[in-house]
Design an enzyme around this catalytic site. Structure first.
Site, PDB file in Angstrom:
ATOM      1  N   GLU A 364      87.755  36.484  40.898  1.00 27.70           N
ATOM      2  CA  GLU A 364      88.325  35.835  42.095  1.00 27.70           C
ATOM      3  C   GLU A 364      88.278  36.758  43.323  1.00 27.70           C
ATOM      4  O   GLU A 364      89.182  36.784  44.155  1.00 27.70           O
ATOM      5  CB  GLU A 364      89.726  35.297  41.807  1.00 27.70           C
ATOM      6  CG  GLU A 364      89.638  34.235  40.711  1.00 27.70           C
ATOM      7  CD  GLU A 364      90.759  33.255  40.668  1.00 27.70           C
ATOM      8  OE1 GLU A 364      91.316  32.926  41.722  1.00 27.70           O
ATOM      9  OE2 GLU A 364      91.056  32.782  39.556  1.00 27.70           O
ATOM     10  N   GLU A 368      86.912  45.197  46.421  1.00 25.76           N
ATOM     11  CA  GLU A 368      86.145  45.471  47.658  1.00 25.76           C
ATOM     12  C   GLU A 368      86.134  44.228  48.551  1.00 25.76           C
ATOM     13  O   GLU A 368      86.289  44.322  49.781  1.00 25.76           O
ATOM     14  CB  GLU A 368      84.707  45.891  47.300  1.00 25.76           C
ATOM     15  CG  GLU A 368      84.583  47.254  46.632  1.00 25.76           C
ATOM     16  CD  GLU A 368      85.001  47.289  45.144  1.00 25.76           C
ATOM     17  OE1 GLU A 368      85.253  46.211  44.557  1.00 25.76           O
ATOM     18  OE2 GLU A 368      85.083  48.383  44.583  1.00 25.76           O
TER      19      GLU A 368
HETATM   20  N1  CAA Z   1      89.731  29.544  54.452  1.00 24.91           N
HETATM   21  C1  CAA Z   1      89.010  28.641  55.154  1.00 24.91           C
HETATM   22  N2  CAA Z   1      87.774  28.932  55.656  1.00 24.91           N
HETATM   23  C2  CAA Z   1      87.287  30.169  55.432  1.00 24.91           C
HETATM   24  C3  CAA Z   1      87.988  31.137  54.702  1.00 24.91           C
HETATM   25  C4  CAA Z   1      89.276  30.783  54.210  1.00 24.91           C
HETATM   26  N3  CAA Z   1      90.000  31.660  53.506  1.00 24.91           N
HETATM   27  N4  CAA Z   1      87.250  32.254  54.628  1.00 24.91           N
HETATM   28  C5  CAA Z   1      86.116  32.007  55.301  1.00 24.91           C
HETATM   29  N5  CAA Z   1      86.143  30.745  55.788  1.00 24.91           N
HETATM   30  C6  CAA Z   1      85.109  30.093  56.601  1.00 24.91           C
HETATM   31  C7  CAA Z   1      84.860  30.893  57.886  1.00 24.91           C
HETATM   32  O1  CAA Z   1      85.765  30.503  58.896  1.00 24.91           O
HETATM   33  C8  CAA Z   1      83.433  30.534  58.208  1.00 24.91           C
HETATM   34  O2  CAA Z   1      83.415  29.279  58.847  1.00 24.91           O
HETATM   35  P1  CAA Z   1      82.243  28.965  59.968  1.00 24.91           P
HETATM   36  O3  CAA Z   1      80.937  29.246  59.300  1.00 24.91           O
HETATM   37  O4  CAA Z   1      82.464  27.515  60.290  1.00 24.91           O
HETATM   38  O5  CAA Z   1      82.502  29.896  61.116  1.00 24.91           O
HETATM   39  C9  CAA Z   1      82.795  30.350  56.827  1.00 24.91           C
HETATM   40  O6  CAA Z   1      83.869  30.126  55.911  1.00 24.91           O
HETATM   41  C10 CAA Z   1      81.997  31.557  56.388  1.00 24.91           C
HETATM   42  O7  CAA Z   1      82.844  32.676  56.441  1.00 24.91           O
HETATM   43  P2  CAA Z   1      82.255  34.148  56.339  1.00 24.91           P
HETATM   44  O8  CAA Z   1      81.190  34.312  57.381  1.00 24.91           O
HETATM   45  O9  CAA Z   1      83.403  35.095  56.341  1.00 24.91           O
HETATM   46  O10 CAA Z   1      81.548  34.072  54.901  1.00 24.91           O
HETATM   47  P3  CAA Z   1      80.702  35.136  54.109  1.00 24.91           P
HETATM   48  O11 CAA Z   1      79.496  34.483  53.585  1.00 24.91           O
HETATM   49  O12 CAA Z   1      80.566  36.393  54.917  1.00 24.91           O
HETATM   50  O13 CAA Z   1      81.638  35.429  52.829  1.00 24.91           O
HETATM   51  C11 CAA Z   1      83.458  36.300  51.573  1.00 24.91           C
HETATM   52  C12 CAA Z   1      82.954  35.718  52.892  1.00 24.91           C
HETATM   53  C13 CAA Z   1      84.933  36.583  51.842  1.00 24.91           C
HETATM   54  C14 CAA Z   1      82.763  37.567  51.185  1.00 24.91           C
HETATM   55  C15 CAA Z   1      83.297  35.222  50.473  1.00 24.91           C
HETATM   56  O14 CAA Z   1      81.957  35.015  50.138  1.00 24.91           O
HETATM   57  C16 CAA Z   1      84.086  35.566  49.217  1.00 24.91           C
HETATM   58  O15 CAA Z   1      85.298  35.305  49.155  1.00 24.91           O
HETATM   59  N6  CAA Z   1      83.388  36.140  48.229  1.00 24.91           N
HETATM   60  C17 CAA Z   1      84.015  36.375  46.918  1.00 24.91           C
HETATM   61  C18 CAA Z   1      83.838  35.160  46.075  1.00 24.91           C
HETATM   62  C19 CAA Z   1      84.808  35.108  44.965  1.00 24.91           C
HETATM   63  O16 CAA Z   1      85.998  35.405  45.107  1.00 24.91           O
HETATM   64  N7  CAA Z   1      84.299  34.689  43.831  1.00 24.91           N
HETATM   65  C20 CAA Z   1      85.124  34.515  42.671  1.00 24.91           C
HETATM   66  C21 CAA Z   1      84.673  33.298  41.938  1.00 24.91           C
HETATM   67  S1  CAA Z   1      85.872  32.435  41.047  1.00 24.91           S
HETATM   68  C22 CAA Z   1      86.241  33.375  39.711  1.00 24.91           C
HETATM   69  O17 CAA Z   1      86.277  34.552  39.683  1.00 24.91           O
HETATM   70  C23 CAA Z   1      86.452  32.568  38.604  1.00 24.91           C
HETATM   71  C24 CAA Z   1      87.247  32.519  37.541  1.00 24.91           C
HETATM   72  O18 CAA Z   1      86.906  31.658  36.753  1.00 24.91           O
HETATM   73  C25 CAA Z   1      88.513  33.311  37.281  1.00 24.91           C
END
Ligand code: CAA
Length: 382
Positions: A364, A368
């Site tokens: 999740e 980092e």
């Molecule tokens: N709420 C609403 N919108 C959001 C948001 C939030 N928290 N965070 C970002 N956004 C929106 C931004 O406003 C942006 O919108 P616009 O394009 O319209 O301007 C869009 O999303 C893109 O945002 P970023 O440019 O910040 O996106 P990014 O591609 O740079 O990625 C990141 C951001 C934070 C690195 C994201 O990719 C991320 O959270 N990565 C980690 C993924 C993750 O947690 N994976 C876990 C999978 S689930 C798991 O582990 C499963 C399990 O089974 C336990």
């Protein structure tokens, strides 16, 4: 900003979860770590107790409680069994919440009642072999065909993926639009074309299965689209904001178990003619563990309270998840150290806590990624 005193209902829910964990999960936690079996019976009992729909409103068959209660439940379960903790967390935060938080009234009525009881477990199919931290790099494709979408692709490390009745699936509907081309779908796992192709062998949380899913010409009706085409990435990010509170709670549970085991062992174990707890070297470790656990819980309570109040909580849930995960890893490491050679054996549970704690720094959103989310929020002055 936050209520430090729990309400009557929150305390009662926490106490029920604590009782269940002590009576039912203590042995289960030990057994499923060894057998790698999914705790089917315990999960069904949690469903009957209302613990699989804690924050789902009563009108959709849930317990109608809040996110603070939910967080306390996950912590209590995780003290005895971190696998059960993440099963409940992934089902609730990642499987049910996207429907509750972003679905239509018709979708809520159609899916939530059976999820609240656990008849349908939920999972969240975002991660792919080439899209982990970079969640926007989705290769799974959904192509519109009349009144449905045809989905093809592969998902990795999906908690509950092999047991779920419902999967929240993310796929590209328009690859040219980057994150604005991602859509989210509610998929019944009985849909033809949905397959579980692998269960990972992991370091810890062995009772929680992490599945690889393959979608092959999987036809999903248009009415199962969550929100609008192209808004799936925002659904994923909002869902993970809440999911991180659940993982923070799981980590706090593991840290608490590590401290409790260390308190017991250090007062029993004699060295140089006295209990090792009489040494300052041990006392300081216990003190640091106690401080960090309380601090982690306060951060998680802050995030859950903000969510309950309908206020932004992206930064606070990332802070809670980051700090709680690092606290769990540190507490479990110190617990093994306090147990010495015994801590490195399977005879003592701290060895399991050490293995279980590690994943909280990874899934999740890695630590980092949490720092990335937090820094972008503080730079925006939020
Ligand atoms: N709420 C609403 N919108 C959001 C948001 C939030 N928290 N965070 C970002 N956004 C929106 C931004 O406003 C942006 O919108 P616009 O394009 O319209 O301007 C869009 O999303 C893109 O945002 P970023 O440019 O910040 O996106 P990014 O591609 O740079 O990625 C990141 C951001 C934070 C690195 C994201 O990719 C991320 O959270 N990565 C980690 C993924 C993750 O947690 N994976 C876990 C999978 S689930 C798991 O582990 C499963 C399990 O089974 C336990």
């Amino acid at each position: 900003m936050m209520e430090l005193e729990l309400t009557e209902a929150q305390r009662a829910t926490r106490d029920t979860a604590r009782r269940f964990a002590r009576e039912r999960l203590e042995r289960v936690g030990v057994e499923i770590d060894r057998t790698h079996q999914f705790p089917t019976a315990a999960v069904a009992e949690l469903g009957a107790l209302g613990m699989l729909g804690v924050f789902i409103p009563e009108e959709y068959g849930g317990a109608g409680l809040d996110n603070v209660s939910y967080m306390l439940v996950v912590e209590e379960l995780s003290v005895e069994c971190a696998s059960t903790g993440v099963i409940v967390s992934a089902h609730s935060s990642l499987g049910s919440w996207p429907i509750l938080g972003t679905g239509t009234e018709e979708q809520k009525q159609r899916f939530l009642p059976r999820m609240a009881t656990g008849e349908w477990l939920g999972c969240f199919a975002l991660t792919e072999p080439q899209a982990g931290s970079d969640a926007a790099g989705q290769k799974t494709r959904a192509v519109r065909d009349g009144d449905s979408y045809i989905i093809n692709g592969t998902k990795n490390f999906i908690t509950n993926g092999s047991e779920a009745g419902i999967a929240i699936v993310f796929a590209m509907t328009d690859a040219d639009k980057g994150n604005h081309g991602i859509s989210a779908f509610i998929v019944e796992t009985s849909t033809p074309g949905f397959a579980v192709t692998r269960i990972e062998e992991k370091m810890g949380i062995n009772g929680s299965h992490s599945a690889q899913l393959a979608f092959s010409d999987m036809r999903v009706p248009r009415e199962n689209l969550l929100t609008n085409e192209g808004e799936g990435f925002k659904v994923a990010m909002k869902t993970l904001d809440g999911g991180r509170i659940g993982i923070a709670a799981q980590a706090i549970g593991i840290a608490r178990a590590s401290l409790e085991a260390s308190l017991k062992y250090s007062q029993e174990r004699q060295a140089f003619g006295r209990p090792i707890a009489s040494n300052q070297a041990i006392q300081w470790k216990l003190a640091d563990m106690a401080v960090e656990i309380d601090a982690a819980r306060l951060l998680a309570l802050q995030a859950a309270s903000l969510k309950d109040a309908g206020k932004p909580y992206t930064k606070q849930s990332a802070m809670a998840k980051l700090f709680a995960a690092e606290t769990a890893m540190k507490a479990a490491t110190e617990a093994v150290q306090i147990h010495g050679g015994y801590g490195y054996t399977k005879e003592f549970k701290v060895e399991r806590y050490f293995r279980d704690a590690k994943i909280t720094e990874i899934y999740e959103g890695t630590s980092e990624i949490q720092r990335l989310v937090i820094s972008s929020q503080v730079l925006m002055n939020r």
